[in-house]
Design a protein around this motif. Sequence first.
Motif, PDB file in Angstrom:
ATOM      1  N   GLU A 373       0.821  -1.212   0.000  1.00 21.35           N
ATOM      2  CA  GLU A 373       0.000   0.000   0.000  1.00 21.35           C
ATOM      3  C   GLU A 373       0.857   1.265   0.000  1.00 21.35           C
ATOM      4  OE1 GLU A 373      -3.429   0.400  -0.215  1.00 21.35           O
ATOM      5  OE2 GLU A 373      -3.247  -1.697  -0.839  1.00 21.35           O
ATOM      6  N   LYS A 376       1.668   3.313  -3.238  1.00 20.31           N
ATOM      7  CA  LYS A 376       0.729   4.265  -3.812  1.00 20.31           C
ATOM      8  C   LYS A 376       0.927   5.684  -3.296  1.00 20.31           C
ATOM      9  CE  LYS A 376      -2.659   0.592  -4.497  1.00 20.31           C
ATOM     10  NZ  LYS A 376      -4.020   0.064  -4.163  1.00 20.31           N
ATOM     11  N   TYR A 379       6.166   8.093  -6.015  1.00 21.57           N
ATOM     12  CA  TYR A 379       6.061   8.412  -7.438  1.00 21.57           C
ATOM     13  C   TYR A 379       7.176   7.690  -8.188  1.00 21.57           C
ATOM     14  CZ  TYR A 379       3.033  12.082  -5.653  1.00 21.57           C
ATOM     15  OH  TYR A 379       2.025  12.754  -5.001  1.00 21.57           O
ATOM     16  N   VAL A 394       1.305   1.156 -13.772  1.00 19.34           N
ATOM     17  CA  VAL A 394       0.103   1.957 -13.540  1.00 19.34           C
ATOM     18  C   VAL A 394      -0.950   1.144 -12.795  1.00 19.34           C
ATOM     19  CG1 VAL A 394      -1.843   3.095 -14.692  1.00 19.34           C
ATOM     20  CG2 VAL A 394       0.495   3.507 -15.481  1.00 19.34           C
ATOM     21  N   ALA A 395      -1.079  -0.119 -13.141  1.00 22.60           N
ATOM     22  CA  ALA A 395      -2.059  -0.968 -12.458  1.00 22.60           C
ATOM     23  C   ALA A 395      -1.738  -1.132 -10.975  1.00 22.60           C
ATOM     24  CB  ALA A 395      -2.125  -2.340 -13.145  1.00 22.60           C
ATOM     25  N   GLY A 398      -1.157   3.251  -9.735  1.00 20.40           N
ATOM     26  CA  GLY A 398      -2.082   4.272 -10.195  1.00 20.40           C
ATOM     27  C   GLY A 398      -1.401   5.268 -11.128  1.00 20.40           C
ATOM     28  N   ALA A 399      -2.120   5.736 -12.126  1.00 24.74           N
ATOM     29  CA  ALA A 399      -1.546   6.663 -13.103  1.00 24.74           C
ATOM     30  C   ALA A 399      -1.119   7.975 -12.463  1.00 24.74           C
ATOM     31  CB  ALA A 399      -2.560   6.931 -14.217  1.00 24.74           C
ATOM     32  N   SER A 400      -1.759   8.352 -11.365  1.00 28.45           N
ATOM     33  CA  SER A 400      -1.411   9.611 -10.699  1.00 28.45           C
ATOM     34  C   SER A 400      -0.021   9.581 -10.081  1.00 28.45           C
ATOM     35  CB  SER A 400      -2.434   9.929  -9.610  1.00 28.45           C
ATOM     36  OG  SER A 400      -2.415   8.928  -8.595  1.00 28.45           O
ATOM     37  N   GLN A 401       0.569   8.394  -9.957  1.00 37.03           N
ATOM     38  CA  GLN A 401       1.882   8.249  -9.322  1.00 37.03           C
ATOM     39  C   GLN A 401       3.009   8.046 -10.337  1.00 37.03           C
ATOM     40  OE1 GLN A 401      -0.244   9.174  -6.691  1.00 37.03           O
ATOM     41  NE2 GLN A 401       1.703   8.638  -5.735  1.00 37.03           N
ATOM     42  N   GLU A 430      -5.505  10.216 -17.682  1.00 37.42           N
ATOM     43  CA  GLU A 430      -4.330   9.539 -17.132  1.00 37.42           C
ATOM     44  C   GLU A 430      -3.071   9.888 -17.915  1.00 37.42           C
ATOM     45  OE1 GLU A 430      -6.277   5.514 -15.145  1.00 37.42           O
ATOM     46  OE2 GLU A 430      -5.957   5.594 -17.328  1.00 37.42           O
ATOM     47  N   THR A 438       0.853  15.661 -12.860  1.00 39.41           N
ATOM     48  CA  THR A 438       1.397  15.393 -11.527  1.00 39.41           C
ATOM     49  C   THR A 438       2.661  16.206 -11.282  1.00 39.41           C
ATOM     50  OG1 THR A 438       0.451  13.163 -11.500  1.00 39.41           O
ATOM     51  CG2 THR A 438       2.291  13.602 -10.003  1.00 39.41           C
TER      52      THR A 438
END
Length: 447
Positions: A373, A376, A379, A394-395, A398-401, A430, A438
């Motif tokens: 965890e 997440k 980056y 990404v999976a 997450g794309a935000s990272q 994304e 980001t």
Amino acid sequence: MVDGLERISSFTRKGRWCISMPNRANKAEIPVSTLSLFWRAASTARTGTFLFGSVYDRKHQKLWYENMPTRRQFLRSISSTTAGIFFVGCSCVDSALGFALNQQQSAAQSGTTRKRREVTIGGHRVMVVDVHSHVRVPEAWELVKDRIGREGQASDMQQANPDNLGNIHNVDKRLGDLDEMGIDVQAVSINPFWYWADADLAHKVIQIQNEKIAALCAAHPGRFVGLGSVALQHPSLAVEQIEEGVKKLGMRGFAIGGSVNGEDLSAPKFNPIWAKAEELQTLIFIHPQVSGTPIDERRLQGNGFLDNVIGHPLETTLALTHLIQDGTLDLFPRLKICAAHGGGYLPSYSGRNDQCLTAFPKDCRPLKKLPSEYLKQLYYDSVLFTPEDMRHLVAVVGASQVVMGTDYPALWNRTPLDRIFAVPGLSDEERVAIFSGTLTRLLKINV
């Protein structure tokens, strides 16, 4: 040479005048209509004086210069002398009064292209920001070159020597390559090579490096932001350097190695550094070093450049794992950390850390949440090599990272835009986040 004047070669091609500046790598084309406008604006009736003491020979249709300007002076004079002529960034203006650049000839002579590749998503222009690039400062090399071979690691000299494309003074080449790759803004940093240095030398090295990075960013504020250097081996000094870098030199973050002389970044001695980075909300970019790879060097010899190809991701994997498992991310939950090379191997095998809590509960103590965890809240740059590599990262996080990285000037990722567009399943939002959404927030870049 004509009448003692130095010639700028000028010739007609497809209705444009091509003006090349001797001893300079820049060449530009001006439409005939524009040349005529310049003539009317700047000439006199008898001598035909043009700009910068140049002479336009109407009979032979050639342009001669007595005092050669720099390209910047040339553009500044044109803009101040001729109303209605405008320039847009590094791109060409598609107008009869525009100043269009001959990309092919410019690239051949200077190694740069002047028309920047642009990204449009959903009909909107999208900025592209690169978090991972390297520079080297010749002035820092002068400070260490007589000692680094004796006191440093074997790889430190290679990292410090500025005799390559990473030299911070190779600005034109760098800008040309960025335009070709489609990078609008690049964060520049220096791979650590000074962790062996005493406090006095480390202070001097860091000071000159950070000042040179700041100067580069000030000279090209729309293209570069700085990730400063710090002397991690001297934690109290490093804290001062972070403070000064952010508040006086405008650094947007700092680049560090994955370990320091065999000590992991989670060691309590480094907590003041993490505390200062969290306080200032400044990005920490972790880039591995060959000298930090925790494996017998003999096993990294042989074909395949294994100390880099295997050693670098392994060093990053251990650095992140220690920050998670040793509780550093629990102590400083607001840290902003970005890991090079997609975070090494950790995102691809993070489930093993979780399973250890069940398989070996005596050896894997619980944290505030599952080890996976924590991934997440970190980056990762996009220096990965297949669409599936990126899709999986990404999976997991997450794309935000995930953020754009090129590893410039190395050739690991010279088609960074294509690699993001090739990732299956990403939404437009994304992709925008990865390209710049980001990083503009993390690096405090105004859009």
